[in-house]
Write a protein that holds these residues in place. Structure first.
Motif, short mmCIF file in Angstrom:
data_model
loop_
_atom_site.label_atom_id
_atom_site.label_comp_id
_atom_site.label_asym_id
_atom_site.label_seq_id
_atom_site.Cartn_x
_atom_site.Cartn_y
_atom_site.Cartn_z
N PHE A 14 0.80 -1.21 0.00
CA PHE A 14 0.00 0.00 0.00
C PHE A 14 0.84 1.26 0.00
CE2 PHE A 14 0.99 -0.46 4.40
CZ PHE A 14 1.17 0.83 4.83
N ASN A 568 -1.46 6.88 4.46
CA ASN A 568 -1.64 5.65 3.68
C ASN A 568 -1.56 4.41 4.56
OD1 ASN A 568 -2.17 6.69 1.17
ND2 ASN A 568 -0.07 6.56 0.43
N HIS A 572 -4.63 1.74 5.02
CA HIS A 572 -4.46 0.32 4.80
C HIS A 572 -4.89 -0.48 6.03
CE1 HIS A 572 -2.59 -3.39 3.35
NE2 HIS A 572 -2.00 -3.50 4.52
N SER A 580 -5.84 5.69 -1.97
CA SER A 580 -4.61 6.04 -1.28
C SER A 580 -4.18 7.46 -1.63
CB SER A 580 -3.49 5.06 -1.65
OG SER A 580 -3.78 3.77 -1.22
#
Length: 621
Positions: A14, A568, A572, A580
């Motif tokens: 991610f 981010n 996640h 994102s």
């Protein structure tokens, strides 16, 4: 991964990719035609498992719908405000806790007691190679501006390298600049020409060739070599400063290192200097600028708090972000690998903070106090934060009664033992300085002291030994010794209205001298001690310019990127369906890529860089 670290693979997917460590280059005309490569390099910072980046900076389409999840953000500098900004736009219920009485962290403005004259914690630079921060600026509304706060940026047309015993070099920005826009007076042109020839003739030919060889080695080094070999040695070792001439040291050593990263070449990793050097050179050539018309160096058109921080916090408040001043993070209460609550200290006593997620964007030097046995037991990797170092970079403003445009940009005083830099801000501000205080001030020379351990030119004392008055007097004289009588510049004592030193400096002139706002410096090997945005504590995330970021060094762009990485990581962990936060990958010079491929193979084989005549036979670490 090429960086050789043992970071967890499952959470990398991610995170935004990074271009890795960078380099100083002496690019010539061919570089002007180079194209950008936006793919990941792999080795210098966190990257995706497949080595790719995820696009350009920008604001993705977010729903903005409340999701019922709460976030406590600690620290209201650029990293904390960035994280709050991104999370609030994605529906999180965000509260920001700031220890000081004002927002902005190291970006805050300061106002002289009793007069209200505006100063800065340290003058701001919004370099052209910043891309993530400008994206944020465009998304902060400002009355009358179609591009928000970004429209408050003013282009600088020049930079000056000032010398004590030589002519001063004024460099047009960026290069090449149309002749009609050259910011040189006839006298500055003459002085600059003389300065170039003085440097050329004082630097022995063999050292000039050797300097080019050192820079060539760095720009052709693969990312794995940069982060595993050059990261682990000092710039002094890499550039071989110990056995070189004073002129060579002035060119490649502390003459500019102290001004660049608030440290000495003997205590800064070669990789860190390379990162800043490459970014600045490409920007200087107008190859990697956020906006080519705005150039490679910009400043705000007024005090930072007025033109940037206050509009930002106002916008966050409009998104529902709750902003709490005077609330210092004092502790984390753990339940295994989960934070049960946090404690903040306030004027009325300690208070408990409970949230679903905790995001720390407090300065590096404040973290060791939080590393309790329970926290370290939950994530042992956090213990390495204690190994990271910080240095003093202290702002000092001179309010003068006459305009003092020493240069149309930043000035580096290369022979100033205290690593002094400055900018004359009045020429860039839309509001005249006469509207502040008693109306007599027409300009402010905003300076920074970066070296606190070298004796001064006039007092013979180090900055650390001086009283506030001695600090102000010595710095003023160091500046004057570099510019008086050159290019028509005139600084005299009778034009000095008053001065103000950063209020974070306390106890000056006593053994108890202290500084509350040091900046992170990249001592050799520090990359391997820096944490990621995510931790093994399932609801704790870290933001700031001192975590793993592709910018590597302490700056507003790095802080903004660190805030985006933390956002981010939290997105996640929470399973949020929101997009994102995008992060712009660093510029890649396509001309160097074939050499880096060759060097990658040599590095894997334990061989030196192809062009390295000095370290080529020393096996890389």
């Amino acid at each position: 991964m090429m960086d050789g670290s043992n970071q967890r693979q499952s959470r990398r997917k991610f995170l935004q990719g990074a271009a890795g460590a960078a380099a100083i280059t002496v690019a010539g005309a061919a570089a002007a035609n180079a194209q950008s490569v936006t793919g990941s390099s792999g080795g210098g910072a966190l990257s995706n498992e497949n080595g790719s980046n995820s696009g350009s900076a920008g604001s993705p389409q977010t729903s903005g719908r409340p999701n019922g999840k709460t976030v406590a953000v600690f620290g209201a500098g650029p990293a904390g405000l960035t994280a709050a900004h991104e999370l609030a736009e994605r529906g999180f219920d965000v509260t920001v806790y700031e220890a000081m009485s004002v927002f902005g962290g190291k970006c805050r403005s300061l106002y002289a007691p009793g007069t209200g004259l505006p100063g800065e914690h340290g003058f701001r630079s919004f370099f052209g190679f910043y891309h993530n921060l400008p994206d944020t600026l465009r998304r902060i509304p400002f009355p009358g501006n179609s591009n928000g706060v970004w429209d408050n940026l003013v282009r600088l047309n020049a930079a000056m390298i000032a010398g004590h015993d030589r002519a001063n070099l004024t460099i047009p920005l960026p290069l090449p600049l149309p002749f009609s826009q050259l910011p040189l007076t006839p006298q500055q042109f003459v002085d600059s020409t003389v300065a170039v020839f003085q440097t050329l003739f004082r630097l022995p030919l063999y050292e000039a060739i050797f300097a080019a060889e050192r820079l060539g080695v760095y720009v052709t080094s693969c990312d794995a070599r940069k982060v595993n070999q050059w990261e682990n040695i000092t710039w002094t070792e890499f550039a071989k400063l110990d056995n070189s001439s004073p002129e060579y040291n002035r060119f490649l050593g502390d003459g500019f290192i102290k001004e660049l990263v608030a440290t000495k070449s003997s205590n800064c990793s070669a990789n860190a200097i390379g990162v800043v050097g490459e970014e600045y050179v490409w920007s200087l050539l107008n190859l990697n600028n956020d906006d080519s018309f705005r150039g490679n160096d910009r400043v705000l058109n007024g005090p930072t708090t007025e033109q940037f921080v206050t509009p930002w916090t106002n916008y966050l408040a409009s998104l529902g972000v709750k902003l709490r001043l005077g609330t210092k993070l004092a502790g984390l209460q753990m339940d295994g690998s989960h934070i049960r609550s946090a404690t903040v200290s306030t004027a009325s006593g300690p208070q408990t903070v409970q949230a679903d997620y905790y995001l720390s964007a407090i300065p590096l030097d404040k973290w060791p106090a939080l590393l309790t046995p329970e926290v370290v037991r939950a994530d042992p990797a956090l213990e390495s934060i204690r190994e990271l170092q910080a240095a003093w970079m202290v702002g000092l403003q001179y309010f003068v009664t006459e305009p003092a445009p020493i240069a149309n940009g930043h000035v580096g005083y290369n022979d100033a033992p205290w690593g002094v830099t400055s900018i004359s801000e009045g020429q860039f501000w839309h509001r005249p300085l006469t509207s502040y205080g008693d109306g007599r001030v027409k300009d402010v020379v905003s300076a920074i002291i970066s070296d606190w351990d070298t004796p001064g030119m006039f007092t013979g004392k180090t900055a650390r030994e001086c009283s506030p008055a001695e600090l102000a007097r010595e710095t003023w004289l160091q500046i004057r010794s570099h510019v008086d009588g050159k290019g028509g510049t005139r600084l005299t004592d009778d034009m000095l209205h008053s001065w103000m030193i950063d209020t974070a400096l306390t106890g000056a002139g006593t053994p108890q001298i202290a500084y509350e706002d040091p900046i992170f410096v990249q001592n050799p090997g520090s990359w391997h001690d820096r944490p990621d945005a995510f931790t093994k504590i399932d609801n704790l995330f870290l933001g700031g310019d001192w975590i793993h970021t592709q910018m590597n060094v302490a700056c507003m762009e790095g802080a903004n990127e660190g805030g985006r990485l933390a956002a981010n990581a939290l997105l996640h962990a929470s399973g949020s369906p929101e997009p994102s936060v995008t992060i712009e990958p660093r510029f890649r010079q396509v001309l160097w890529e074939p050499f880096k491929i060759i060097d990658q193979q040599r590095f894997r084989a334990g061989e030196g860089n192809l062009f390295d005549i000095v370290d080529g036979f020393r096996r890389p670490n």
